[in-house]
Design an enzyme around this catalytic site. Structure first.
Site, PDB file in Angstrom:
ATOM      1  N   LYS A   8       4.156  15.378  41.341  1.00 51.39           N
ATOM      2  CA  LYS A   8       2.806  15.433  40.755  1.00 51.39           C
ATOM      3  C   LYS A   8       2.038  16.707  41.080  1.00 51.39           C
ATOM      4  CE  LYS A   8       4.139  12.545  38.945  1.00 51.39           C
ATOM      5  NZ  LYS A   8       4.339  12.805  37.513  1.00 51.39           N
ATOM      6  N   THR A   9       2.797  17.758  41.333  1.00 55.88           N
ATOM      7  CA  THR A   9       2.148  19.033  41.636  1.00 55.88           C
ATOM      8  C   THR A   9       2.307  20.048  40.498  1.00 55.88           C
ATOM      9  OG1 THR A   9       4.168  19.754  42.740  1.00 55.88           O
ATOM     10  CG2 THR A   9       2.437  18.806  44.137  1.00 55.88           C
ATOM     11  N   THR A  56       6.789  19.491  36.058  1.00 53.30           N
ATOM     12  CA  THR A  56       7.160  19.442  34.643  1.00 53.30           C
ATOM     13  C   THR A  56       6.741  20.736  33.946  1.00 53.30           C
ATOM     14  OG1 THR A  56       6.633  17.095  34.806  1.00 53.30           O
ATOM     15  CG2 THR A  56       7.007  17.957  32.598  1.00 53.30           C
ATOM     16  N   HIS A 101      13.057  17.587  45.015  1.00 54.67           N
ATOM     17  CA  HIS A 101      11.809  17.208  45.700  1.00 54.67           C
ATOM     18  C   HIS A 101      12.004  17.227  47.223  1.00 54.67           C
ATOM     19  CE1 HIS A 101       9.171  16.211  42.443  1.00 54.67           C
ATOM     20  NE2 HIS A 101       9.792  15.131  42.039  1.00 54.67           N
ATOM     21  N   TYR A 119      -0.620  25.364  41.541  1.00 60.46           N
ATOM     22  CA  TYR A 119      -0.995  24.830  40.222  1.00 60.46           C
ATOM     23  C   TYR A 119      -2.331  25.426  39.770  1.00 60.46           C
ATOM     24  CZ  TYR A 119      -1.987  21.111  36.771  1.00 60.46           C
ATOM     25  OH  TYR A 119      -2.274  20.396  35.630  1.00 60.46           O
TER      26      TYR A 119
HETATM   27  P1  A3P Z   1      -2.380  14.872  36.242  1.00 59.69           P
HETATM   28  O1  A3P Z   1      -1.860  13.515  36.569  1.00 59.69           O
HETATM   29  O2  A3P Z   1      -3.421  15.335  37.223  1.00 59.69           O
HETATM   30  O3  A3P Z   1      -2.821  15.029  34.848  1.00 59.69           O
HETATM   31  P2  A3P Z   1       4.709  16.626  37.971  1.00 59.69           P
HETATM   32  O4  A3P Z   1       5.215  17.351  36.787  1.00 59.69           O
HETATM   33  O5  A3P Z   1       5.000  17.340  39.254  1.00 59.69           O
HETATM   34  O6  A3P Z   1       5.101  15.216  37.964  1.00 59.69           O
HETATM   35  O7  A3P Z   1       3.120  16.692  37.874  1.00 59.69           O
HETATM   36  C1  A3P Z   1       2.444  15.980  36.882  1.00 59.69           C
HETATM   37  C2  A3P Z   1       1.057  16.564  36.759  1.00 59.69           C
HETATM   38  O8  A3P Z   1       1.125  17.796  36.063  1.00 59.69           O
HETATM   39  C3  A3P Z   1       0.159  15.653  35.956  1.00 59.69           C
HETATM   40  O9  A3P Z   1      -1.169  15.912  36.434  1.00 59.69           O
HETATM   41  C4  A3P Z   1       0.366  16.204  34.559  1.00 59.69           C
HETATM   42  O10 A3P Z   1      -0.636  15.866  33.646  1.00 59.69           O
HETATM   43  C5  A3P Z   1       0.393  17.692  34.838  1.00 59.69           C
HETATM   44  N1  A3P Z   1       1.087  18.451  33.808  1.00 59.69           N
HETATM   45  C6  A3P Z   1       2.209  18.095  33.129  1.00 59.69           C
HETATM   46  N2  A3P Z   1       2.519  19.054  32.235  1.00 59.69           N
HETATM   47  C7  A3P Z   1       1.601  20.013  32.363  1.00 59.69           C
HETATM   48  C8  A3P Z   1       1.387  21.274  31.687  1.00 59.69           C
HETATM   49  N3  A3P Z   1       2.184  21.676  30.721  1.00 59.69           N
HETATM   50  N4  A3P Z   1       0.313  22.015  32.062  1.00 59.69           N
HETATM   51  C9  A3P Z   1      -0.498  21.596  33.052  1.00 59.69           C
HETATM   52  N5  A3P Z   1      -0.363  20.428  33.704  1.00 59.69           N
HETATM   53  C10 A3P Z   1       0.676  19.650  33.364  1.00 59.69           C
END
Ligand code: A3P
Length: 347
Positions: free
Chosen positions: A83-84, A87, A150, A242
């Site tokens: 969640k950082t 993706t 991870h 991020y």
């Molecule tokens: P939020 O839940 O704060 O919206 P990970 O990819 O490490 O699982 O992290 C997911 C977080 O990155 C989520 O944050 C998601 O919405 C955000 N995220 C996914 N794709 C993104 C993108 N293309 N640009 C910016 N943030 C993105």
């Protein structure tokens, strides 16, 4: 490029090259490890080598990864806490590295979820989703292989540390990371346990975060582990935030492309290639793609849940001022002397 799904192409003699991990060994090991409940559910986190291994990851696969993975000097490995922004970084890296093979309007990113283009080592490659024979196919992937993990730095296989492969670490301020986890994991837990799972209250969840009982946590151990490596070996480990990517994507894309040995030319810059990549990989664009709207990855992860708000500062909607103060204090203690910091604006 990692586009091809992994296939079962290994014959019997090749299968024997894989060092398998005995289920009994894993069960014995698990018995001795500390455990904690995960988000108030019946599922457990297991503490292995100082990090909390989540219920969606079998320890056996961590061991498989550790015993079998041989890094190539050309490998590019994304590392992150969940969640950082993993993706996002997967999408950006994939497009940057493959930009001479695929034009923007013909990008595999338009037809594949970013997690289907950059495999996670301890889950996709050494996990149950693919059978071990698929490792042969994985070993045959052309260079540079784009991979992800991870795991904390300390737990990585030796060959990642000793080879010339490069690591791209993405981090995010702890509170937004936790908010994103709070919105993501209940869905995964429901998939694993069934619909009767109750959402944890924010207070309990915050306490877990504060104590570091989150997947692959403690948060600060994970971050500092990679941060220190990025200071010691700046040519090997790139440390990204991020918030910085959000703030100035162009500079950071240039940094990224240079780090992987594929800098943007002046012609590319003047042709707007960098901006095109940013637009292609933006959350709003990825979210509306059919391929990212439906379907599940690795049994428990709904594709669309990887794209939520993608904002900086959403934590102000979840945590109270006293929680923020507590986290700020912890952050100061944990990051003291490292040179690393995250801005947490007050409410
Ligand atoms: P939020 O839940 O704060 O919206 P990970 O990819 O490490 O699982 O992290 C997911 C977080 O990155 C989520 O944050 C998601 O919405 C955000 N995220 C996914 N794709 C993104 C993108 N293309 N640009 C910016 N943030 C993105």
């Amino acid at each position: 490029m990692n586009m091809e799904p992994l296939k079962n192409t290994m014959n019997k003699s090749q299968t024997q090259e894989v060092v398998l991990v005995d289920e009994e060994e894993v069960q014995e090991l698990k018995k001795s490890l500390p455990k904690a409940t995960f988000m108030g559910s019946n599922l457990q986190l297991v503490k292995f080598e100082g990090f909390w291994c989540p219920p969606s990851l079998n320890l056996k696969n961590v061991l498989m990864f550790r015993r079998n993975f041989h890094a190539r000097d050309t490998d590019l490995i994304i590392a992150s806490l969940p969640k950082t922004g993993t993706t996002w970084l997967k999408a950006l890296l994939f497009v940057i590295v493959n930009r001479f093979h695929h034009k923007i309007d013909d990008s595999p990113l338009l037809t594949h979820h970013p997690h289907e283009l950059v495999y996670r080592l301890e889950k996709d490659i050494y996990g149950e989703a693919f059978t071990y024979p698929s490792l042969h196919h994985f070993n045959e992937l052309p260079s540079p292989r784009l991979l992800h993990t991870h795991l904390p730095y300390a737990s990585l296989p030796k060959s990642i540390k000793t080879s010339q492969c490069r690591i791209l670490y993405i981090s995010r301020n702890p509170l937004d990371t936790y908010v994103s986890q709070l919105n993501f994991y209940p869905n995964v837990i429901k998939k694993q346990m069934g619909e009767d799972f109750q959402l944890p209250c924010v207070e309990d969840f915050f306490e877990d975060c504060y104590e570091g009982r989150v997947p692959y946590g403690p948060f600060f151990d994970h971050v500092v582990g990679y941060w220190n490596q990025s200071l010691e070996k700046s040519e090997k480990v790139l440390f990204l935030k991020y918030e910085d990517l959000k703030d100035d994507a162009i500079s950071h894309l240039k940094r990224l492309a240079k780090f992987v040995g594929m800098p943007f030319s002046s012609k590319e810059e003047s042709d707007g290639v960098i901006q095109n990549i940013i637009d292609l990989c933006s959350i709003n664009n990825l979210k509306q793609l059919e391929v990212n709207k439906n379907g599940v990855l690795n049994k428990f992860f709904e594709k669309n849940t990887f794209f939520r708000k993608g904002e900086v500062g959403d934590w102000t909607n979840f945590f109270t001022p006293s929680m923020v103060e507590k986290m700020n204090k912890l952050m100061e203690e944990q990051l003291w002397g490292t040179g690393l910091s995250y801005k947490l604006l007050s409410h």
